[in-house]
Design an enzyme around this catalytic site. Sequence first.
Site, PDB file in Angstrom:
ATOM      1  N   ASP A  32      -1.350  -5.903  -0.318  1.00 30.38           N
ATOM      2  CA  ASP A  32      -1.331  -6.938  -1.353  1.00 30.38           C
ATOM      3  C   ASP A  32      -2.733  -7.488  -1.616  1.00 30.38           C
ATOM      4  O   ASP A  32      -3.562  -7.553  -0.706  1.00 30.38           O
ATOM      5  CB  ASP A  32      -0.387  -8.065  -0.890  1.00 30.38           C
ATOM      6  CG  ASP A  32       0.016  -8.979  -2.043  1.00 30.38           C
ATOM      7  OD1 ASP A  32      -0.251  -8.628  -3.208  1.00 30.38           O
ATOM      8  OD2 ASP A  32       0.603 -10.041  -1.764  1.00 30.38           O
ATOM      9  N   HIS A  49      -6.640  -1.870  -8.009  1.00 34.64           N
ATOM     10  CA  HIS A  49      -5.742  -0.801  -7.529  1.00 34.64           C
ATOM     11  C   HIS A  49      -6.542   0.455  -7.184  1.00 34.64           C
ATOM     12  O   HIS A  49      -6.255   1.144  -6.219  1.00 34.64           O
ATOM     13  CB  HIS A  49      -4.688  -0.471  -8.593  1.00 34.64           C
ATOM     14  CG  HIS A  49      -3.769  -1.626  -8.897  1.00 34.64           C
ATOM     15  ND1 HIS A  49      -3.191  -2.387  -7.904  1.00 34.64           N
ATOM     16  CD2 HIS A  49      -3.332  -2.147 -10.076  1.00 34.64           C
ATOM     17  CE1 HIS A  49      -2.440  -3.327  -8.455  1.00 34.64           C
ATOM     18  NE2 HIS A  49      -2.515  -3.212  -9.766  1.00 34.64           N
ATOM     19  N   LEU A 143       0.301  12.934  11.416  1.00 38.85           N
ATOM     20  CA  LEU A 143       0.750  11.668  10.807  1.00 38.85           C
ATOM     21  C   LEU A 143       1.676  11.903   9.608  1.00 38.85           C
ATOM     22  O   LEU A 143       1.373  12.735   8.752  1.00 38.85           O
ATOM     23  CB  LEU A 143      -0.481  10.869  10.331  1.00 38.85           C
ATOM     24  CG  LEU A 143      -0.175   9.588   9.552  1.00 38.85           C
ATOM     25  CD1 LEU A 143       0.298   8.477  10.485  1.00 38.85           C
ATOM     26  CD2 LEU A 143      -1.401   9.119   8.773  1.00 38.85           C
TER      27      LEU A 143
HETATM   28  C1  FPP Z   1      -0.124  -5.368  -4.760  1.00 34.14           C
HETATM   29  O1  FPP Z   1      -1.260  -6.095  -5.140  1.00 34.14           O
HETATM   30  C2  FPP Z   1      -0.415  -3.939  -4.872  1.00 34.14           C
HETATM   31  C3  FPP Z   1       0.306  -3.056  -5.599  1.00 34.14           C
HETATM   32  C4  FPP Z   1       1.511  -3.421  -6.370  1.00 34.14           C
HETATM   33  C5  FPP Z   1      -0.112  -1.644  -5.690  1.00 34.14           C
HETATM   34  C6  FPP Z   1      -0.619  -1.076  -4.420  1.00 34.14           C
HETATM   35  C7  FPP Z   1      -1.183   0.268  -4.662  1.00 34.14           C
HETATM   36  C8  FPP Z   1      -2.288   0.756  -4.055  1.00 34.14           C
HETATM   37  C9  FPP Z   1      -3.054   0.007  -3.038  1.00 34.14           C
HETATM   38  C10 FPP Z   1      -2.752   2.125  -4.343  1.00 34.14           C
HETATM   39  C11 FPP Z   1      -1.747   3.111  -3.822  1.00 34.14           C
HETATM   40  C12 FPP Z   1      -2.225   4.474  -3.858  1.00 34.14           C
HETATM   41  C13 FPP Z   1      -1.448   5.541  -4.086  1.00 34.14           C
HETATM   42  C14 FPP Z   1      -2.001   6.864  -3.867  1.00 34.14           C
HETATM   43  C15 FPP Z   1      -0.062   5.458  -4.582  1.00 34.14           C
HETATM   44  P1  FPP Z   1      -1.187  -7.020  -6.441  1.00 34.14           P
HETATM   45  O2  FPP Z   1      -1.533  -6.183  -7.609  1.00 34.14           O
HETATM   46  O3  FPP Z   1       0.154  -7.663  -6.512  1.00 34.14           O
HETATM   47  O4  FPP Z   1      -2.303  -8.058  -6.126  1.00 34.14           O
HETATM   48  P2  FPP Z   1      -2.293  -9.599  -6.526  1.00 34.14           P
HETATM   49  O5  FPP Z   1      -1.165 -10.228  -5.746  1.00 34.14           O
HETATM   50  O6  FPP Z   1      -3.625 -10.075  -6.068  1.00 34.14           O
HETATM   51  O7  FPP Z   1      -2.099  -9.680  -7.999  1.00 34.14           O
END
Ligand code: FPP
Length: 252
Positions: A32, A49, A143
């Site tokens: 997050d 992201h 893994l």
């Molecule tokens: C939450 O942060 C994050 C997500 C909804 C997406 C997580 C995805 C990745 C870290 C990349 C994954 C990689 C692959 C290969 C699938 P948020 O956007 O809700 O952050 P915020 O709370 O600060 O708005």
Amino acid sequence: MVIRLPFFRKKRKKLERIELDNTPEHIAIIMDGNGRWAKKKGLPRIAGHKEGMTVVQKIVRSAVKYDVKVLTLYAFSTENWKRPKPEVDFLMRLPKEFSHIYLPEMMENNVRIDTIGDFDSLPTHTKKAINHAKEKTKNNDGLLLNFALNYGGRYDIIQGMKKTLKQIENGELSVEDVDEEIISNNLFTAGINDPDLLIRTSGEERLSNFLLWQLAYTELSFTDVLWPDFNEELFKKAILDYKKRKRRYGGI
Ligand code: FPP
């Protein structure tokens, strides 16, 4: 030269194990804070992201190093479709990008890729990229990198209930047979032990519909650090903290 590589890999792993034996076998992470990280830097949310994806690879490397068996990452929830379309589209393209950049390293590290969640409802190009990665890595036995993609804990329980009810309807089971093992075996995580440790970044302390059944006895670890700033040191710290805990599973 192909023969020498596994020898070197084994030697390095053994050195790490001395310091980190008894590591959690299954670690789940709620990644997050990508949006807030980007905002702080004056960048669009998708930049967070993108950076988050590079951190995924770094943590995979660390997980391999510390002999973690399963890493389950919450990449997209059943509720994330509510986000603006360009952001959803960007997230749906990440598996392809991830595969393109990191698949060779996954192979080198003996990592197997899999997913949990409502796979069929993903865009065709996303499914194609993931199926390619699954197929390529299917014989790896190191893994297990498990992406929770279009995943929701309640959805998981509902689909598991439906499977169980079908088994009853077909006469394969009786109502009296239904127990924790049967329900567990009908969830997306069938065959995988429940997480030992859950890490959530960004200072939020909630489960957000992640692995609701499976986290019943999981140790929780929260950090204020935003996911794009998460690193091996913090990952190691979470593992070392976990090792100090006494798990009682309701006993004494
Ligand atoms: C939450 O942060 C994050 C997500 C909804 C997406 C997580 C995805 C990745 C870290 C990349 C994954 C990689 C692959 C290969 C699938 P948020 O956007 O809700 O952050 P915020 O709370 O600060 O708005």
